[in-house]
Design a protein around this motif. Structure first.
Motif, PDB file in Angstrom:
ATOM      1  N   ARG A 172      27.958  20.752  53.643  1.00 53.53           N
ATOM      2  CA  ARG A 172      27.798  20.823  52.187  1.00 53.53           C
ATOM      3  C   ARG A 172      27.260  19.492  51.641  1.00 53.53           C
ATOM      4  O   ARG A 172      26.436  19.474  50.724  1.00 53.53           O
ATOM      5  CB  ARG A 172      29.125  21.158  51.508  1.00 53.53           C
ATOM      6  CG  ARG A 172      29.602  22.579  51.764  1.00 53.53           C
ATOM      7  CD  ARG A 172      30.633  23.037  50.743  1.00 53.53           C
ATOM      8  NE  ARG A 172      30.016  23.291  49.452  1.00 53.53           N
ATOM      9  CZ  ARG A 172      30.183  22.528  48.367  1.00 53.53           C
ATOM     10  NH1 ARG A 172      30.954  21.464  48.424  1.00 53.53           N
ATOM     11  NH2 ARG A 172      29.593  22.845  47.234  1.00 53.53           N
ATOM     12  N   ASP A 226      40.916  21.457  52.834  1.00 53.33           N
ATOM     13  CA  ASP A 226      41.083  22.834  53.318  1.00 53.33           C
ATOM     14  C   ASP A 226      42.118  23.589  52.494  1.00 53.33           C
ATOM     15  O   ASP A 226      43.052  24.158  53.037  1.00 53.33           O
ATOM     16  CB  ASP A 226      41.463  22.837  54.802  1.00 53.33           C
ATOM     17  CG  ASP A 226      42.717  22.013  55.097  1.00 53.33           C
ATOM     18  OD1 ASP A 226      43.173  21.301  54.188  1.00 53.33           O
ATOM     19  OD2 ASP A 226      43.225  22.082  56.212  1.00 53.33           O
ATOM     20  N   ASN A 239      37.925  22.354  58.390  1.00 50.60           N
ATOM     21  CA  ASN A 239      36.770  22.514  57.511  1.00 50.60           C
ATOM     22  C   ASN A 239      35.857  21.291  57.479  1.00 50.60           C
ATOM     23  O   ASN A 239      34.964  21.215  56.636  1.00 50.60           O
ATOM     24  CB  ASN A 239      37.240  22.816  56.082  1.00 50.60           C
ATOM     25  CG  ASN A 239      37.674  24.262  55.918  1.00 50.60           C
ATOM     26  OD1 ASN A 239      37.227  25.130  56.647  1.00 50.60           O
ATOM     27  ND2 ASN A 239      38.566  24.515  54.969  1.00 50.60           N
ATOM     28  N   HIS A 256      33.430  20.258  59.467  1.00 57.10           N
ATOM     29  CA  HIS A 256      32.005  20.544  59.682  1.00 57.10           C
ATOM     30  C   HIS A 256      31.397  21.243  58.464  1.00 57.10           C
ATOM     31  O   HIS A 256      30.228  21.002  58.120  1.00 57.10           O
ATOM     32  CB  HIS A 256      31.814  21.381  60.943  1.00 57.10           C
ATOM     33  CG  HIS A 256      32.057  20.606  62.200  1.00 57.10           C
ATOM     34  ND1 HIS A 256      31.132  19.716  62.711  1.00 57.10           N
ATOM     35  CD2 HIS A 256      33.117  20.561  63.039  1.00 57.10           C
ATOM     36  CE1 HIS A 256      31.615  19.160  63.815  1.00 57.10           C
ATOM     37  NE2 HIS A 256      32.813  19.657  64.041  1.00 57.10           N
ATOM     38  N   ARG A 257      32.168  22.091  57.797  1.00 60.46           N
ATOM     39  CA  ARG A 257      31.680  22.730  56.571  1.00 60.46           C
ATOM     40  C   ARG A 257      31.451  21.692  55.486  1.00 60.46           C
ATOM     41  O   ARG A 257      30.466  21.751  54.739  1.00 60.46           O
ATOM     42  CB  ARG A 257      32.689  23.779  56.079  1.00 60.46           C
ATOM     43  CG  ARG A 257      32.630  25.122  56.817  1.00 60.46           C
ATOM     44  CD  ARG A 257      33.636  26.094  56.224  1.00 60.46           C
ATOM     45  NE  ARG A 257      33.491  26.218  54.782  1.00 60.46           N
ATOM     46  CZ  ARG A 257      34.483  26.483  53.939  1.00 60.46           C
ATOM     47  NH1 ARG A 257      35.728  26.597  54.397  1.00 60.46           N
ATOM     48  NH2 ARG A 257      34.250  26.602  52.647  1.00 60.46           N
ATOM     49  N   MET A 262      35.423  21.288  48.040  1.00 60.37           N
ATOM     50  CA  MET A 262      34.650  22.276  48.778  1.00 60.37           C
ATOM     51  C   MET A 262      34.005  23.304  47.844  1.00 60.37           C
ATOM     52  O   MET A 262      33.134  24.059  48.248  1.00 60.37           O
ATOM     53  CB  MET A 262      35.538  22.985  49.797  1.00 60.37           C
ATOM     54  CG  MET A 262      36.050  22.076  50.907  1.00 60.37           C
ATOM     55  SD  MET A 262      34.727  21.380  51.930  1.00 60.37           S
ATOM     56  CE  MET A 262      34.297  22.818  52.913  1.00 60.37           C
ATOM     57  N   ASP A 307      40.940  33.665  53.196  1.00 58.30           N
ATOM     58  CA  ASP A 307      40.568  32.797  54.317  1.00 58.30           C
ATOM     59  C   ASP A 307      41.421  33.093  55.549  1.00 58.30           C
ATOM     60  O   ASP A 307      42.480  33.717  55.465  1.00 58.30           O
ATOM     61  CB  ASP A 307      40.782  31.328  53.931  1.00 58.30           C
ATOM     62  CG  ASP A 307      39.897  30.911  52.772  1.00 58.30           C
ATOM     63  OD1 ASP A 307      38.839  31.519  52.598  1.00 58.30           O
ATOM     64  OD2 ASP A 307      40.286  29.968  52.053  1.00 58.30           O
TER      65      ASP A 307
END
Length: 385
Positions: A336, A270, A329, A331-332, A306, A276
């Motif tokens: 991905r 993150d 982050n 779940h992101r 990321m 952000d």
């Protein structure tokens, strides 16, 4: 139809049932004894006592093997359910009383209190916290040097030909291979595998890409010294998870074979950019981030997974805590990885604490999480939820 007993035979205790399940799952008295932290003769006596109380043999035994009798098979599934229900009840009771959270806080708070001060006290507090965590019984520690990168190896009694590289967390600025001997030892025992912890260089003295270079050097060394790719796994907690992903992407681009599996423990992927939403502790967050990046943009794909291409990575287990601010982050990241067609399994635990797995020695859900890591390392499972 099974005729139920009018009541549980007097004298059957939890220790009998836990011993029975351990032997039934391991089908080996030595491994089961190690798992329960008892001697093998003591475990054998416990099993004989249980068989006497139940009134029949639960195992076939000879000098070469151990197997379940029909009576043992009938008892196993029911006993697992009983122990699972009991563990859940105890966990709920402890959580309600705040005992587990209070113990975790007592260990973590002295570290957090140093975050706004000098680097040396912060590093010392982090090491002191990890010194409180035991190494599992039966796991030995060996020094190792992997192509110029020092480190340690944790070797379980039932050592196999596999090795997991454990990349520790600490915000790129804290932590050491020796400090993480307790957590790495727990993974070694659960996965029946050697665990190599490289002593990668820390920021700010050694900013990006020093740590990444060191982890990649350790991986290359294993490949050059007899380990096949399918015998190697990568494990990283917190920012160590970021280093693992970045190293895998670099190794792939360099034409190196991928390892058999990846485990990301509460990955802190993150990096924060001004556009952000700021993390809860943005000031300290930026201290770690700036020390590591040393002027590079937070969107640099070589440093920030990321923003990187994640295709071609091995099957991955991601563990997270539902109440972890540093995991915002996660779940992101999982999305991905799936978009990149990586087989991902994501397990989320209802635990309050970043990298709660380090508390495996007293926290039931942490112990269960570590065991799941060990199971995954032995047999990487396909994608689930």
């Amino acid at each position: 139809m099974v005729e139920p007993l009018p009541q549980t035979p007097e004298g059957v205790e939890l220790r009998h049932l836990r011993a029975f399940v351990a032997v039934a799952e391991e089908l080996n008295f030595g491994r089961a004894a190690q798992r329960l932290y008892v001697t093998q003769p003591a475990l054998s006596r416990t099993i004989r006592s249980l068989e006497k109380l139940v009134g029949c043999d639960l195992f076939h035994r000879n000098t070469r093997s151990v197997g379940l009798t029909p009576a043992g098979t009938a008892l196993l599934d029911r006993t697992r359910d009983v122990l699972a229900d009991l563990d859940s009840a105890l966990t709920a009771a402890r959580a309600a009383g705040g005992e587990l959270s209070a113990r975790m806080d007592r260990l973590w708070n002295p570290v957090e209190e140093t975050f706004n001060g000098d680097l040396a006290p912060m590093r010392s507090a982090f090491e002191l916290m990890h010194a409180e965590f035991p190494m599992p019984e039966g796991v030995t520690l060996e020094p190792v040097n992997t192509g110029g990168v020092p480190g340690i190896q944790l070797v379980p009694t039932d050592d196999t030909e596999s090795t997991a590289i454990y990349v520790h967390g600490g915000g790129f600025m804290m932590g050491s291979a020796y400090g993480y001997r307790g957590m790495a030892g727990a993974v070694a025992q659960a996965g029946h595998t050697r665990v190599l912890v490289p002593e990668y260089r820390l920021a700010p003295e050694h900013p990006f890409p020093a740590a990444l270079d060191d982890v990649l050097t350790a991986y290359r060394w294993l490949l050059a010294h007899g380990r096949q790719p399918e015998q190697i796994a990568l494990v990283g907690d917190s920012t160590g998870g970021m280093l693992v992903l970045a190293m895998l992407a670099r190794a792939r681009d360099a034409g190196l074979p991928m390892p058999s599996a990846t485990v990301l423990i509460c990955p802190a992927v993150d990096f924060y950019a001004p556009e952000d939403d700021p993390p809860a502790d943005v000031e300290q967050h930026m201290r770690f981030q700036n020390a590591y990046l040393a002027g590079r943009p937070a969107t640099d794909p070589e440093a920030n997974p990321m923003c990187a291409d994640l295709t071609g990575l091995p099957p991955t287990l991601v563990q997270s805590s539902e109440f972890d601010g540093l995991g915002r982050n996660t779940h992101r990241l999982v999305a991905r990885l799936r978009t990149a067609e990586v087989a991902v399994r994501h397990d989320s635990f209802a635990v309050d604490g970043h990298c709660f797995q380090i508390y495996w020695s007293f926290h039931p859900e942490a112990a269960e999480a570590v065991q799941q890591i060990g199971d995954f390392l032995q047999k990487p499972s396909p994608a689930t939820s």
